[in-house]
Scaffold this motif. Structure first.
Motif, PDB file in Angstrom:
ATOM      1  N   VAL A 157     -16.243  -4.295 -72.257  1.00 22.38           N
ATOM      2  CA  VAL A 157     -15.166  -3.327 -72.509  1.00 22.38           C
ATOM      3  C   VAL A 157     -15.597  -1.952 -72.012  1.00 22.38           C
ATOM      4  CG1 VAL A 157     -13.923  -2.076 -74.335  1.00 22.38           C
ATOM      5  CG2 VAL A 157     -14.080  -4.562 -74.432  1.00 22.38           C
ATOM      6  N   GLN A 158     -16.845  -1.592 -72.323  1.00 21.29           N
ATOM      7  CA  GLN A 158     -17.321  -0.271 -71.895  1.00 21.29           C
ATOM      8  C   GLN A 158     -17.370  -0.151 -70.380  1.00 21.29           C
ATOM      9  OE1 GLN A 158     -20.990   0.237 -74.002  1.00 21.29           O
ATOM     10  NE2 GLN A 158     -19.941   1.084 -75.805  1.00 21.29           N
ATOM     11  N   GLU A 159     -17.916  -1.183 -69.744  1.00 18.37           N
ATOM     12  CA  GLU A 159     -17.999  -1.149 -68.275  1.00 18.37           C
ATOM     13  C   GLU A 159     -16.603  -1.064 -67.670  1.00 18.37           C
ATOM     14  OE1 GLU A 159     -22.015  -3.898 -67.998  1.00 18.37           O
ATOM     15  OE2 GLU A 159     -20.074  -4.740 -67.410  1.00 18.37           O
ATOM     16  N   ALA A 160     -15.708  -1.881 -68.227  1.00 17.78           N
ATOM     17  CA  ALA A 160     -14.355  -1.913 -67.683  1.00 17.78           C
ATOM     18  C   ALA A 160     -13.629  -0.594 -67.916  1.00 17.78           C
ATOM     19  CB  ALA A 160     -13.568  -3.065 -68.294  1.00 17.78           C
ATOM     20  N   THR A 161     -13.941   0.081 -69.011  1.00 16.74           N
ATOM     21  CA  THR A 161     -13.308   1.376 -69.283  1.00 16.74           C
ATOM     22  C   THR A 161     -13.656   2.366 -68.171  1.00 16.74           C
ATOM     23  OG1 THR A 161     -13.424   0.977 -71.654  1.00 16.74           O
ATOM     24  CG2 THR A 161     -13.102   3.258 -70.970  1.00 16.74           C
ATOM     25  N   THR A 162     -14.933   2.386 -67.809  1.00 17.78           N
ATOM     26  CA  THR A 162     -15.364   3.278 -66.732  1.00 17.78           C
ATOM     27  C   THR A 162     -14.687   2.905 -65.414  1.00 17.78           C
ATOM     28  OG1 THR A 162     -17.496   3.269 -67.824  1.00 17.78           O
ATOM     29  CG2 THR A 162     -17.422   4.269 -65.650  1.00 17.78           C
ATOM     30  N   ARG A 163     -14.694   1.584 -65.161  1.00 16.02           N
ATOM     31  CA  ARG A 163     -14.085   1.126 -63.900  1.00 16.02           C
ATOM     32  C   ARG A 163     -12.599   1.424 -63.876  1.00 16.02           C
ATOM     33  NH1 ARG A 163     -16.314  -4.631 -63.257  1.00 16.02           N
ATOM     34  NH2 ARG A 163     -15.002  -4.679 -65.019  1.00 16.02           N
ATOM     35  N   LEU A 164     -11.968   1.219 -65.026  1.00 18.85           N
ATOM     36  CA  LEU A 164     -10.526   1.431 -65.129  1.00 18.85           C
ATOM     37  C   LEU A 164     -10.177   2.893 -64.858  1.00 18.85           C
ATOM     38  CD1 LEU A 164      -7.804   0.164 -65.757  1.00 18.85           C
ATOM     39  CD2 LEU A 164      -8.229   0.556 -68.180  1.00 18.85           C
ATOM     40  N   GLN A 165     -10.994   3.796 -65.409  1.00 15.72           N
ATOM     41  CA  GLN A 165     -10.741   5.218 -65.170  1.00 15.72           C
ATOM     42  C   GLN A 165     -10.830   5.527 -63.679  1.00 15.72           C
ATOM     43  OE1 GLN A 165     -13.692   6.847 -67.759  1.00 15.72           O
ATOM     44  NE2 GLN A 165     -12.293   6.994 -69.528  1.00 15.72           N
ATOM     45  N   GLY A 166     -11.853   4.951 -63.044  1.00 10.28           N
ATOM     46  CA  GLY A 166     -12.017   5.136 -61.598  1.00 10.28           C
ATOM     47  C   GLY A 166     -10.835   4.577 -60.847  1.00 10.28           C
ATOM     48  N   GLU A 167     -10.408   3.389 -61.267  1.00 13.09           N
ATOM     49  CA  GLU A 167      -9.304   2.709 -60.601  1.00 13.09           C
ATOM     50  C   GLU A 167      -7.994   3.491 -60.757  1.00 13.09           C
ATOM     51  OE1 GLU A 167      -8.143  -0.664 -58.307  1.00 13.09           O
ATOM     52  OE2 GLU A 167     -10.016   0.369 -58.739  1.00 13.09           O
ATOM     53  N   GLU A 168      -7.786   4.007 -61.956  1.00  8.63           N
ATOM     54  CA  GLU A 168      -6.571   4.795 -62.204  1.00  8.63           C
ATOM     55  C   GLU A 168      -6.538   6.030 -61.319  1.00  8.63           C
ATOM     56  OE1 GLU A 168      -5.301   3.724 -66.815  1.00  8.63           O
ATOM     57  OE2 GLU A 168      -6.906   5.169 -66.425  1.00  8.63           O
ATOM     58  N   ALA A 169      -7.694   6.680 -61.205  1.00 10.18           N
ATOM     59  CA  ALA A 169      -7.782   7.881 -60.368  1.00 10.18           C
ATOM     60  C   ALA A 169      -7.549   7.512 -58.905  1.00 10.18           C
ATOM     61  CB  ALA A 169      -9.143   8.542 -60.538  1.00 10.18           C
ATOM     62  N   ARG A 170      -8.129   6.379 -58.505  1.00 10.24           N
ATOM     63  CA  ARG A 170      -8.002   5.942 -57.112  1.00 10.24           C
ATOM     64  C   ARG A 170      -6.536   5.634 -56.780  1.00 10.24           C
ATOM     65  NH1 ARG A 170      -7.688   1.831 -53.763  1.00 10.24           N
ATOM     66  NH2 ARG A 170      -7.242   0.342 -55.396  1.00 10.24           N
ATOM     67  N   VAL A 171      -5.882   4.899 -57.689  1.00  9.04           N
ATOM     68  CA  VAL A 171      -4.476   4.524 -57.460  1.00  9.04           C
ATOM     69  C   VAL A 171      -3.593   5.774 -57.421  1.00  9.04           C
ATOM     70  CG1 VAL A 171      -2.486   3.377 -58.522  1.00  9.04           C
ATOM     71  CG2 VAL A 171      -4.653   2.164 -58.306  1.00  9.04           C
ATOM     72  N   ALA A 172      -3.856   6.701 -58.342  1.00 11.95           N
ATOM     73  CA  ALA A 172      -3.060   7.931 -58.369  1.00 11.95           C
ATOM     74  C   ALA A 172      -3.225   8.693 -57.051  1.00 11.95           C
ATOM     75  CB  ALA A 172      -3.480   8.799 -59.549  1.00 11.95           C
ATOM     76  N   ALA A 173      -4.477   8.762 -56.572  1.00 11.42           N
ATOM     77  CA  ALA A 173      -4.736   9.477 -55.320  1.00 11.42           C
ATOM     78  C   ALA A 173      -4.067   8.765 -54.150  1.00 11.42           C
ATOM     79  CB  ALA A 173      -6.242   9.585 -55.086  1.00 11.42           C
ATOM     80  N   GLU A 174      -4.124   7.434 -54.180  1.00  6.05           N
ATOM     81  CA  GLU A 174      -3.539   6.635 -53.098  1.00  6.05           C
ATOM     82  C   GLU A 174      -2.013   6.805 -53.067  1.00  6.05           C
ATOM     83  OE1 GLU A 174      -5.061   5.289 -50.796  1.00  6.05           O
ATOM     84  OE2 GLU A 174      -3.780   3.720 -49.945  1.00  6.05           O
ATOM     85  N   ILE A 175      -1.405   6.833 -54.248  1.00  8.02           N
ATOM     86  CA  ILE A 175       0.052   7.016 -54.310  1.00  8.02           C
ATOM     87  C   ILE A 175       0.427   8.412 -53.800  1.00  8.02           C
ATOM     88  CG2 ILE A 175       2.019   7.241 -55.900  1.00  8.02           C
ATOM     89  CD1 ILE A 175       0.803   4.879 -57.476  1.00  8.02           C
ATOM     90  N   THR A 176      -0.360   9.403 -54.181  1.00  7.84           N
ATOM     91  CA  THR A 176      -0.111  10.769 -53.686  1.00  7.84           C
ATOM     92  C   THR A 176      -0.219  10.800 -52.162  1.00  7.84           C
ATOM     93  OG1 THR A 176      -1.116  11.625 -55.694  1.00  7.84           O
ATOM     94  CG2 THR A 176      -0.858  13.186 -53.893  1.00  7.84           C
ATOM     95  N   ARG A 177      -1.239  10.111 -51.658  1.00  3.77           N
ATOM     96  CA  ARG A 177      -1.443  10.083 -50.203  1.00  3.77           C
ATOM     97  C   ARG A 177      -0.257   9.404 -49.514  1.00  3.77           C
ATOM     98  NH1 ARG A 177      -2.854   7.036 -46.171  1.00  3.77           N
ATOM     99  NH2 ARG A 177      -2.994   5.143 -47.418  1.00  3.77           N
TER     100      ARG A 177
END
Ligand SMILES: [Zn+2]
Length: 284
Positions: A157-177
């Motif tokens: 859960v902890q590892e996935a939380t970190t990954r999820l935060q990264g993924e959310e940021a990545r997706v948000a940036a990708e959508i903006t792009r």
């Protein structure tokens, strides 16, 4: 009669047409491109680019959807982990409760030991207590196992939380792009549409109609290049007469096979080094 290329124009006009074509192809290649041909090539390029931009713009919602659904899968997997962790805690609590009940029973039995009258009763009671204690140990083992499992899930859960935060940021940036890309595509499309309309207005009516007709019939591709005698759109060899004419680019011709407006493209210079000093240098 065969005048050289510097001969008077009147004399050239008297030559049979095939000879004029050859002469023109040899000596005046690409110098006087038919104005409609030049415009129609540009029009085709603008229309192809507009079509490409439209395709890109239209593919955007699906791209965003796919990014979001991958992120949702990620979120869903994390929710599943948390659910498993909660279930594990609930199970452990249940097992703790079971132990408590058995231990109360053992305590009662131990009190009863003092009240038994016979050795037989004593042995039976002792045996029962031992049986209950074995049950407790078995449940304790189970709890330990569940604790280890909980630790593992917790770590995931902890590892996935970190990954999820990264993924959310990545997706948000990708959508903006993607959205800013769409904005740029939109602007470029507006510009190109204005340009193509302007080019189209400059065509003669017959060429304009011809272009529109072929474009509709041929899925957007109305103009084809001719290279080494072939129509590059349908891959059919042109008749020598047509080839000679198209090589001048001074006339508006259509491919006898696919009907597209054709224009000649000079082959890339061969790398033999014979044509100029640069080539010779390169092969030296
Ligand atoms: Zn063709």
């Amino acid at each position: 009669m065969c005048k050289n290329e510097n001969g008077p124009k009147g004399a050239a006009a008297e030559l049979p047409s095939i000879e004029i074509s050859i002469r023109v192809a040899r000596f005046r290649l690409g110098e006087e491109v038919h104005p409609d041909l030049k415009n129609v090539i540009e029009l085709q390029q603008a229309d192809l680019k507009v079509a490409e931009l439209t395709k890109q713009i239209e593919s955007l919602p699906a791209q965003i959807q796919s990014l979001q659904s991958r992120l949702n899968e990620f979120i869903h997997a994390q929710e599943e982990r948390k659910k498993r962790l909660a279930a594990n805690q609930h199970e452990r609590k249940g097992l703790d409760g079971e132990i408590k009940v058995i231990q109360e029973k053992i305590a009662r039995h131990k009190d009863q030991l003092y009240q038994v009258k016979t050795n037989e009763q004593f042995r039976a009671m002792t045996k029962e207590i031992e049986g209950e204690e074995a049950k407790v140990r078995a449940i304790e083992d189970e709890i330990l196992e569940k604790m280890l499992e909980a630790e593992e899930i917790q770590q995931h859960v902890q590892e996935a939380t970190t990954r999820l935060q990264g993924e959310e940021a990545r997706v948000a940036a990708e959508i903006t792009r993607l959205e800013s890309e769409r904005k740029a595509d939109d602007d470029e499309r507006v510009r190109l549409q204005a340009l193509r309309n302007q080019i189209q207005d400059g065509l003669s009516e017959s060429t304009r109609n011809l272009y529109q007709r072929i474009r509709q019939a041929r899925r957007g591709l109305a103009v084809a290049e001719v290279r080494e005698g072939l129509c590059m759109a349908c891959n059919v060899l042109l008749r020598p007469q047509v080839y000679n004419d198209v090589r001048t680019n001074e006339v508006l011709l259509t491919c006898e096979n696919c009907g597209r407006i054709i224009h000649y493209v000079e082959p890339a210079p061969a790398q033999t080094g014979e044509s100029n000093g640069q080539g010779a240098e390169a092969t030296a």
